[in-house]
Structures are given as structure tokens and as C-alpha cells.
Design a protein around this motif. Structure first.
Motif, PDB file in Angstrom:
ATOM      1  N   VAL A  24       0.837  -1.205   0.000  1.00 17.66           N
ATOM      2  CA  VAL A  24       0.000   0.000   0.000  1.00 17.66           C
ATOM      3  C   VAL A  24       0.869   1.251   0.000  1.00 17.66           C
ATOM      4  O   VAL A  24       0.618   2.219  -0.740  1.00 17.66           O
ATOM      5  CB  VAL A  24      -0.946  -0.013   1.221  1.00 17.66           C
ATOM      6  CG1 VAL A  24      -1.617   1.353   1.390  1.00 17.66           C
ATOM      7  CG2 VAL A  24      -2.010  -1.096   1.060  1.00 17.66           C
ATOM      8  N   ASP A  25       1.936   1.262   0.813  1.00 17.08           N
ATOM      9  CA  ASP A  25       2.817   2.430   0.886  1.00 17.08           C
ATOM     10  C   ASP A  25       3.495   2.698  -0.449  1.00 17.08           C
ATOM     11  O   ASP A  25       3.627   3.857  -0.879  1.00 17.08           O
ATOM     12  CB  ASP A  25       3.878   2.221   1.973  1.00 17.08           C
ATOM     13  CG  ASP A  25       3.307   2.364   3.373  1.00 17.08           C
ATOM     14  OD1 ASP A  25       2.212   2.937   3.496  1.00 17.08           O
ATOM     15  OD2 ASP A  25       3.954   1.904   4.333  1.00 17.08           O
ATOM     16  N   GLU A  26       3.949   1.626  -1.122  1.00 21.23           N
ATOM     17  CA  GLU A  26       4.600   1.805  -2.424  1.00 21.23           C
ATOM     18  C   GLU A  26       3.636   2.400  -3.440  1.00 21.23           C
ATOM     19  O   GLU A  26       4.004   3.295  -4.214  1.00 21.23           O
ATOM     20  CB  GLU A  26       5.137   0.463  -2.918  1.00 21.23           C
ATOM     21  CG  GLU A  26       6.345  -0.040  -2.133  1.00 21.23           C
ATOM     22  CD  GLU A  26       6.772  -1.425  -2.541  1.00 21.23           C
ATOM     23  OE1 GLU A  26       6.135  -1.982  -3.473  1.00 21.23           O
ATOM     24  OE2 GLU A  26       7.729  -1.968  -1.961  1.00 21.23           O
ATOM     25  N   ARG A  27       2.391   1.920  -3.421  1.00 17.66           N
ATOM     26  CA  ARG A  27       1.415   2.461  -4.374  1.00 17.66           C
ATOM     27  C   ARG A  27       1.077   3.907  -4.038  1.00 17.66           C
ATOM     28  O   ARG A  27       0.934   4.740  -4.937  1.00 17.66           O
ATOM     29  CB  ARG A  27       0.149   1.594  -4.350  1.00 17.66           C
ATOM     30  CG  ARG A  27      -0.946   2.066  -5.294  1.00 17.66           C
ATOM     31  CD  ARG A  27      -0.440   2.202  -6.711  1.00 17.66           C
ATOM     32  NE  ARG A  27      -1.454   2.758  -7.610  1.00 17.66           N
ATOM     33  CZ  ARG A  27      -1.174   3.397  -8.732  1.00 17.66           C
ATOM     34  NH1 ARG A  27       0.099   3.560  -9.107  1.00 17.66           N
ATOM     35  NH2 ARG A  27      -2.144   3.877  -9.484  1.00 17.66           N
ATOM     36  N   LEU A  28       0.981   4.239  -2.749  1.00 22.14           N
ATOM     37  CA  LEU A  28       0.706   5.625  -2.358  1.00 22.14           C
ATOM     38  C   LEU A  28       1.844   6.548  -2.771  1.00 22.14           C
ATOM     39  O   LEU A  28       1.614   7.702  -3.166  1.00 22.14           O
ATOM     40  CB  LEU A  28       0.475   5.702  -0.846  1.00 22.14           C
ATOM     41  CG  LEU A  28      -0.879   5.190  -0.342  1.00 22.14           C
ATOM     42  CD1 LEU A  28      -0.904   5.147   1.174  1.00 22.14           C
ATOM     43  CD2 LEU A  28      -2.018   6.068  -0.865  1.00 22.14           C
ATOM     44  N   GLU A  29       3.085   6.044  -2.679  1.00 20.49           N
ATOM     45  CA  GLU A  29       4.228   6.846  -3.140  1.00 20.49           C
ATOM     46  C   GLU A  29       4.122   7.110  -4.637  1.00 20.49           C
ATOM     47  O   GLU A  29       4.388   8.224  -5.112  1.00 20.49           O
ATOM     48  CB  GLU A  29       5.532   6.118  -2.821  1.00 20.49           C
ATOM     49  CG  GLU A  29       5.898   6.103  -1.333  1.00 20.49           C
ATOM     50  CD  GLU A  29       7.178   5.328  -1.081  1.00 20.49           C
ATOM     51  OE1 GLU A  29       7.824   4.915  -2.075  1.00 20.49           O
ATOM     52  OE2 GLU A  29       7.536   5.126   0.087  1.00 20.49           O
ATOM     53  N   GLU A  30       3.751   6.077  -5.390  1.00 22.08           N
ATOM     54  CA  GLU A  30       3.598   6.248  -6.836  1.00 22.08           C
ATOM     55  C   GLU A  30       2.511   7.273  -7.142  1.00 22.08           C
ATOM     56  O   GLU A  30       2.668   8.134  -8.012  1.00 22.08           O
ATOM     57  CB  GLU A  30       3.249   4.907  -7.480  1.00 22.08           C
ATOM     58  CG  GLU A  30       4.375   3.877  -7.417  1.00 22.08           C
ATOM     59  CD  GLU A  30       3.919   2.511  -7.903  1.00 22.08           C
ATOM     60  OE1 GLU A  30       2.722   2.386  -8.278  1.00 22.08           O
ATOM     61  OE2 GLU A  30       4.739   1.575  -7.916  1.00 22.08           O
ATOM     62  N   ILE A  31       1.395   7.169  -6.409  1.00 23.42           N
ATOM     63  CA  ILE A  31       0.294   8.120  -6.639  1.00 23.42           C
ATOM     64  C   ILE A  31       0.720   9.533  -6.287  1.00 23.42           C
ATOM     65  O   ILE A  31       0.414  10.499  -7.012  1.00 23.42           O
ATOM     66  CB  ILE A  31      -0.938   7.692  -5.817  1.00 23.42           C
ATOM     67  CG1 ILE A  31      -1.534   6.397  -6.385  1.00 23.42           C
ATOM     68  CG2 ILE A  31      -1.992   8.791  -5.800  1.00 23.42           C
ATOM     69  CD1 ILE A  31      -2.665   5.834  -5.569  1.00 23.42           C
ATOM     70  N   GLU A  32       1.449   9.674  -5.187  1.00 27.16           N
ATOM     71  CA  GLU A  32       1.886  11.007  -4.775  1.00 27.16           C
ATOM     72  C   GLU A  32       2.827  11.608  -5.807  1.00 27.16           C
ATOM     73  O   GLU A  32       2.758  12.810  -6.108  1.00 27.16           O
ATOM     74  CB  GLU A  32       2.588  10.920  -3.416  1.00 27.16           C
ATOM     75  CG  GLU A  32       2.863  12.263  -2.775  1.00 27.16           C
ATOM     76  CD  GLU A  32       1.594  13.052  -2.508  1.00 27.16           C
ATOM     77  OE1 GLU A  32       1.645  14.306  -2.576  1.00 27.16           O
ATOM     78  OE2 GLU A  32       0.543  12.433  -2.244  1.00 27.16           O
ATOM     79  N   ALA A  33       3.714  10.761  -6.378  1.00 27.69           N
ATOM     80  CA  ALA A  33       4.612  11.250  -7.424  1.00 27.69           C
ATOM     81  C   ALA A  33       3.814  11.701  -8.649  1.00 27.69           C
ATOM     82  O   ALA A  33       4.135  12.714  -9.277  1.00 27.69           O
ATOM     83  CB  ALA A  33       5.606  10.160  -7.808  1.00 27.69           C
ATOM     84  N   GLU A  34       2.772  10.954  -8.986  1.00 25.10           N
ATOM     85  CA  GLU A  34       1.915  11.345 -10.106  1.00 25.10           C
ATOM     86  C   GLU A  34       1.180  12.643  -9.812  1.00 25.10           C
ATOM     87  O   GLU A  34       1.058  13.517 -10.676  1.00 25.10           O
ATOM     88  CB  GLU A  34       0.911  10.222 -10.403  1.00 25.10           C
ATOM     89  CG  GLU A  34       1.510   8.972 -11.021  1.00 25.10           C
ATOM     90  CD  GLU A  34       1.967   9.233 -12.439  1.00 25.10           C
ATOM     91  OE1 GLU A  34       1.207   9.840 -13.214  1.00 25.10           O
ATOM     92  OE2 GLU A  34       3.109   8.855 -12.769  1.00 25.10           O
ATOM     93  N   ARG A  35       0.695  12.766  -8.592  1.00 24.00           N
ATOM     94  CA  ARG A  35      -0.087  13.958  -8.246  1.00 24.00           C
ATOM     95  C   ARG A  35       0.770  15.219  -8.188  1.00 24.00           C
ATOM     96  O   ARG A  35       0.258  16.335  -8.277  1.00 24.00           O
ATOM     97  CB  ARG A  35      -0.784  13.743  -6.898  1.00 24.00           C
ATOM     98  CG  ARG A  35      -1.864  12.677  -6.968  1.00 24.00           C
ATOM     99  CD  ARG A  35      -2.268  12.174  -5.628  1.00 24.00           C
ATOM    100  NE  ARG A  35      -3.164  13.048  -4.913  1.00 24.00           N
ATOM    101  CZ  ARG A  35      -3.710  12.760  -3.731  1.00 24.00           C
ATOM    102  NH1 ARG A  35      -3.431  11.622  -3.158  1.00 24.00           N
ATOM    103  NH2 ARG A  35      -4.523  13.598  -3.146  1.00 24.00           N
TER     104      ARG A  35
END
Length: 648
Positions: free
Chosen positions: A153-164
Motif C-alpha cells: 500500500v505504501d509503495e502504491r501511495l508513493e507512486e500516486i503522490e509522485a503522479e499527483r
């Protein structure tokens, strides 16, 4: 706190060749059932029959029987158990009420030999007794799964934050493209209007020829723009992939190794420790049974004496029963010879000491098992993290190679298009060399504006699509954030489950002990309570925190001074009550009433009748069905509304 009782229904127990029972069927009613009778009336054997039907193996076959059976009918269901004598002891099979009777044996079947009940009087490790049913290995496995999910979950949230992080730039780009698009459309409208006004000037035919060439030129320019955008995107992606690759490589280099041979060694150690614990449990159970059997025989248990005397002929010295209850001598119930009682008592002391030693061994094994399980979990997490990082590094290296190759192809394509555009520009220049008519210039301008509008429209569509994707990421991020919160709560619940059980058991014991002392009126005792205490201990090369349960007895002297006493100085009645309340605390902390339909009470003779009655009434609020074995004079003190059974 009180427990909800199941709806009233028939309860029937049929037993054959259990303990001293030949064959019997007894019906019980929900609530409290009193088994009233003298010694050797099969009351304890009947309680053992209930235990066997529920799932316990703390039941014995009749001395002259090779097999026996018990059947329980409860709430319309039928449960059976068969006992067979084998060279290795009594074997059990069938379909009992419970698959795992550990909670019942510890906290619901409160016969004289019950470990929780006896553990108080013998000053054993109370914390170990309370926590024995807790499967720490299963808890650790659940924690490992949740940690892995949290990392994902943390890895995916990091990816989303980078996208955002791209959102502000995309919004500025959309605004810029929309502004430029409006300007181009306005310019095109003006140019087209001018063209319409000048169409009658006679230059239309040449303008069409130039426009065809311009169309081809614009197609090449549009293609060049697209490829240039691909080049720019590919360069950005390549730079991002290279940066992440360097970061992952650095993280991988800093990660400690988790050698497989150490994990394999821990697996073997854990397996061996579990086997040692199983063997230790078996020895403790056998010792406890042996101690109880000898204590009963030494105390002159009539039922046991009758059983031993069944095949023994009478002699001038009297029956076996007579010899068993002699003041100084007794008959050895293994070889039949007459021995001094003190020798058997000395042997019993050795057995009790050995049982205490084995319990300490079991506690040490539990500590070693916990330490080995923790180390294995940490090493597996490190190995899993290393494997994930190595996999990610491999994927990033492949991605970098693919993007470098794609970039080379796009750059080559740019060179080809730039060459083609140069040739088309020369061609348009030749067509236009002899005529600089203003109308032709306007056609070229309109054509260029249309190209720009098409390109800007495409860019705007791409930007809007990216913004929509980012908006969709918001919902995913919210969902993942909620799940992460749930994981944190679940992890906290698992980590604190043991501590919570400890505190619930201690608080329950302390509260119930205060109530019982007040109800039973033990005037020379101010308080009996358990203190939970943390202490440091060494486990190999590590220092770990361990929890202890310290039992305190507080009295008041004749001059009103409070002082602390020990459990050894309590009367037999006070010790029995304390043990029963400790068992009740475990019963409630583990919510045994949810799975075990009976609480069984036996060997209460050390407590006077009035206090037995008050104790049973108190326990009635917490157990759905209580079956208590009492002498007739003790049974008279209990509530007349209780069901009574006088013959088994």
C-alpha cells in the motif's frame, strides 16, 4: 459482566465404563445442576464423562474395562467419544463437542487437579497459565501478512503522490493551451474572412497548388511535432527510471543479508522447540495425573479403593480399602505390598517438584520459541525486501535499456522528418517564387493556423485525459489511505492482544477477588490481588522484556497495621477460593463461555457450606451451565431452585 445463556434445551449424557461408572444416562437442565452424594458415588466420574464428551482427555477407563464411551446430546446435536485401552495408555477417538479442549481444561473443568486452580496454591507461573492458549506463532504470521500488505500500500501511495505532483504543471499547461487555442481560432477566422474577400482576384488556381504543398508540409511538421513530443516524454521517463534505479541500487546495497542457511536453521530450531514443548506438555500432564491419582489414593478415596478392591480377595489383614486408609501404613497400589505412608508422601513431593521443574522448562521453551520466531520473521522480512528490490532493479534496468533504444529510434525519425520538411519547404518556395500575391500568403497563413489549431486541440485532449487520470488517483489514494489505517489498527490489535489479555485477566481477578472476599466474609484478609510487572531477562545475546504476575496477600494485624503475607499462609479454604477465582478470570478473559457449554466444579469440601452456596451463586452469573459435585450436607445450603441429581 454476565454471559448470555443459550436457550433452554435438553442436555443428556450417557456414559459407559468411565471412571467408576458401569453404564448410566443422566439428563441435565440449563443453569446450575447439583450432584449430591457421598464419596464413591461416581460424581467425579460423571464430571469426567462430561469432560470427555466435550473433548478433554482427562478422563479414565473403568479398571476392568478395555473400552468405554460417552455421548452428549445438546441443543438437538449428538457428540460422541470412545476410549480404548492400548499398550501406550488410553486412546480417544470420536466426534467431541470441541476440537481443541485446552481452554476448557484450563478454565472450565475445575476439578481438584485443574492446573489453573492448583497453580495458585503451588505458587506456579500464573502468567504462563493465562497465556498458554494464545498461539503466538499464528499472531506473528498474521502480523507478517499485514506488514507485507502495508508495504504494498505504501509503495502504491508513493507512486500516486509522485503522479499527483504533476497536477499544478498540468493545470497551468491546460490553461496555456486553451488560451493559445482561442487566439489561433480568432486569427484563423480573420484570415479566412480576408481570403473570401480576395477570391475574385484570379489567383485561386496558383493558391490551390501552393496549398497542396503546404498541406503535405504541415503533415510532416505535425508528424515531427508528435515525434519530438515522444522524444521529450521518453527523455523524461528515462531520467525518472535512471533516478529510481540509482535509488533502489543504493537501498539494496545498504540492506543487510538474510542468509538462507540461518533461516533454515531457525526453521529447524523452531520445529525442535515445538516438539520439545509438546513432549514437555505430555510429561506435565502425565505427572499431574500421576500426582492426582496418588493424592486421591493416599487420601483414602473410597471410589478408588473400591476399584482397586474389585479383584482383590479378602485376607486376615482386611480388605485393600482397609489398608489404604491406615494411619501409618498403606498398600502400594502398584505392587500391593505394605509401605510406610511417609515414603509415598516423600515420593509425591519428588513428583510435585519434578512437575514444577517441567513447567519451568516449558516456560523457558516458550521464551526460546518466541525469540526464534521473532528472529526468523525479521530475517524473512529482510529477504523478502531484498528479493523485491532485486526484482525492481532488474525491471528498471530492462526499462532503461528499452527507453534508451526507443529514444534512439525517435531521434532518428526526427532527423528523417526534418530532411523531408526541408525538401517540401524548397518546393513551396519554388511555387511561390514568381508570385507574392497577398492571397497566397493568406492561404499559407490559414493553413499554418489550422495546423496549429489541430496540434493544440490534440494537446488539450491529452492534458484533459491526464487530469482525469489524476482525479481517478484521488479516489484510489483515499481508498488506500483508509485501508492503511485499517491495517495499522489491525497491527496494533495483534501487537496488544497479549498485553490486553494479560490486563483483562488481572483486572478480572482483582475485581472478582474483591467481590468474593466481601461476599464470603474472610475477615482476616484485606485484599488478594495480582500485579503485572515487567522485568528484563537474557535470551542468548539479547536482553528482552518479560512479564510476571505477582500474587499479593494483604492482611491487617491486631493493632490495625497492614502487612503483606504469602499464599502459603492462607487457610485451605482461602487457597481453594483464590484458585477458583483465578480460573474464573481466565475463563472470562478468553471468553470461554462462547465455546464451552459447561463449567464443572468438584472437591469443594475445604470450603464451608454457606460459602460454597455463595460461590456457586456468584459463578452462576458468568457460566451458561454449571455442574457442581457436593456432599449432601453442602448441597443443602444451595438454592432449592437448582436442579439436583442424587443417583448416577
Amino acid at each position: 459482566m454476565s454471559t448470555d445463556r443459550p436457550s433452554a434445551g435438553g442436555i443428556e449424557i450417557s456414559a459407559r465404563k468411565i471412571g467408576g461408572i458401569d453404564d448410566t444416562t443422566v439428563s441435565l437442565t440449563p443453569g446450575v445442576t447439583v450432584l449430591a452424594g457421598r464419596n464413591a458415588t461416581n460424581r467425579t466420574s460423571f464430571l469426567q464423562s462430561i469432560m470427555a464428551a466435550v473433548g478433554s482427555e482427562n478422563a479414565s477407563l473403568k479398571g476392568d474395562a478395555e473400552e468405554g464411551s460417552v455421548e452428549l446430546r445438546l441443543d438437538g446435536e449428538r457428540y460422541t467419544r470412545r476410549l480404548r485401552r492400548t499398550p501406550d495408555g488410553v486412546a480417544f477417538d470420536g466426534d467431541p463437542y470441541l476440537d481443541d479442549p485446552e481452554l476448557a481444561d484450563l478454565f472450565a473443568f475445575l476439578l481438584e487437579s485443574n492446573e489453573a486452580r492448583r497453580g495458585v496454591a503451588r505458587e506456579e507461573n500464573l502468567r504462563e497459565l493465562i497465556m498458554r492458549p494464545v498461539d503466538t506463532s499464528e499472531i506473528n504470521a498474521e502480523i507478517e501478512l499485514l506488514r507485507a500488505e502495508r508495504r504494498s500500500v505504501d509503495e502504491r501511495l508513493e507512486e500516486i503522490e509522485a503522479e499527483r505532483d504533476r497536477l499544478p504543471a498540468l493545470e497551468r499547461r491546460r490553461s496555456d493551451v486553451e488560451t493559445r487555442l482561442e487566439e489561433k481560432r480568432a486569427e484563423l477566422a480573420e484570415v479566412e474572412a480576408a481570403i473570401e474577400r480576395s477570391d475574385a482576384a484570379g489567383s485561386q488556381e496558383r493558391a490551390e497548388a501552393v496549398e497542396e504543398s503546404l498541406d503535405a508540409l504541415n503533415e510532416r511538421r505535425s508528424a515531427l511535432k508528435r515525434v519530438q513530443e515522444h522524444v521529450e516524454t521518453e527523455r523524461d521517463s528515462l531520467e525518472t527510471a535512471r533516478a529510481e534505479l540509482n535509488r533502489r541500487r543504493t537501498e539494496l546495497e545498504s540492506l543487510p543479508d538474510a542468509p538462507d542457511d540461518r533461516i533454515d536453521a531457525l526453521d529447524r530450531e523452531i520445529s525442535e522447540l515445538r516438539e520439545r514443548r509438546r513432549r514437555c506438555d505430555a510429561v506435565v500432564n502425565k505427572l499431574q495425573t500421576l500426582v492426582q491419582f496418588n493424592e486421591d489414593a493416599l487420601a483414602g478415596d473410597d471410589e478408588l479403593a473400591d476399584l482397586l478392591a474389585e479383584d482383590e480377595p479378602a485376607s486376615d489383614g482386611g480388605t485393600v480399602t482397609d489398608q489404604l486408609v491406615g494411619e501409618s501404613n498403606t498398600v502400594c497400589w502398584t505392587c500391593g505390598s505394605e509401605v510406610d505412608r511417609s515414603r509415598i508422601e516423600s515420593f509425591l513431593d519428588r513428583l510435585r517438584a519434578l512437575a514444577r521443574e517441567k513447567r519451568r522448562d516449558r516456560s523457558d521453551i516458550d521464551d526460546q520459541l518466541s525469540a526464534a520466531t521473532d528472529e526468523r520473521r525479521e530475517l524473512k522480512e529482510q529477504r523478502e525486501r531484498r528479493e523485491n528490490l532485486e526484482s525492481r532493479v532488474d525491471a528498471l534496468e530492462s526499462e532503461v535499456e528499452e527507453r534508451e533504444a526507443a529514444l534512439e529510434r525517435h531521434e532518428a525519425e526526427v532527423e528523417e522528418l526534418e530532411t523531408a520538411i526541408g525538401e517540401l519547404e524548397d518546393e513551396v518556395g519554388e511555387l511561390d517564387a514568381d508570385d507574392h500575391d497577398e492571397t497566397l500568403e493568406r492561404h499559407r497563413e490559414a493553413n499554418s493556423l489550422q495546423f496549429d489549431i489541430g496540434r493544440l486541440t490534440g494537446q488539450l485532449a491529452e492534458v484533459k485525459e491526464e487530469l482525469e487520470e489524476l482525479e481517478a488517483l484521488d479516489a484510489e489514494a483515499d481508498r488506500l489511505g483508509e485501508r492503511r489505517g485499517e491495517i495499522a489498527e489491525e497491527l496494533e490489535e495483534l501487537r496488544t492482544r497479549i498485553e490486553r489479555l494479560e490486563r483483562e485477566a488481572i483486572d478480572g481477578f482483582n475485581d472478582h477477588m474483591d467481590d468474593i472476599l466481601s461476599i464470603l466474609g474472610y475477615g482476616n484478609i484485606d485484599r488478594i490481588w495480582i500485579e503485572r510487572r515487567e522485568e528484563e531477562a537474557r535470551e542468548g545475546r539479547r536482553t528482552v522484556d518479560r512479564t510476571r504476575f505477582d500474587l499479593h496477600v494483604v492482611r491487617t494485624s491486631d493493632d490495625g497495621t497492614a502487612y503483606e503475607d504469602t499464599i502459603r499462609h492462607l487457610s485451605e479454604s482461602e487457597r481453594e477460593v483464590t484458585g477458583l477465582v483465578f480460573a474464573l478470570a481466565g475463563y472470562l478473559a478468553h471468553e470461554v463461555y462462547e465455546t464451552v457449554p459447561f463449567m464443572l466444579l468438584d472437591s469443594l469440601e475445604a470450603i464451608d457450606s454457606a460459602r460454597i452456596a455463595a460461590l456457586v451463586e456468584y459463578f452462576e452469573d458468568y457460566a451458561p451451565n454449571i455442574v457442581v459435585a457436593l456432599l449432601p450436607e453442602d448441597a443443602q445450603a444451595l438454592d432449592d431452585d437448582y436442579s439436583r441429581i442424587t443417583e448416577i
